[in-house]
Design a protein around this motif. Sequence first.
Motif: not given
Length: 112
Positions: A65-69, A98-100, A103-106
């Motif tokens: 969602g952050v990347i799309l925003a 958003g990409f960071m 990365f953290f979520a993975i």
Amino acid sequence: MAKDKLAGVPTLTRNEPAPKPVATVPVQPKPLSTRPSFGEPTRRDTAAALPFGRQNYTLMLIGIGVILAGFFIMSLDKEEFGFGFLGLTLGPIVVMGGFMLEFFAILARPKA
């Protein structure tokens, strides 16, 4: 040289009897399982089978969602070729955030 290789191997001639086989201990068969094979299959713990936990998937969705925003913010720039503040500064920073987050979520260890 061929004699050296066969030095330890006994050879039989027509006059010699074959060596008697060594007595072996009979192997007892394993008892069969008393569990029926047609019953309900055993269930494994589904949490251990999944590579990510609920928190990981939630953070991944938030990151998408952050990347799309960020891309939406870049599209709002009214300058020619997107050379304004939104297209060159704010939008890319939001996308990178958003990409960071992805990365953290993975890499975050799922909670038990």
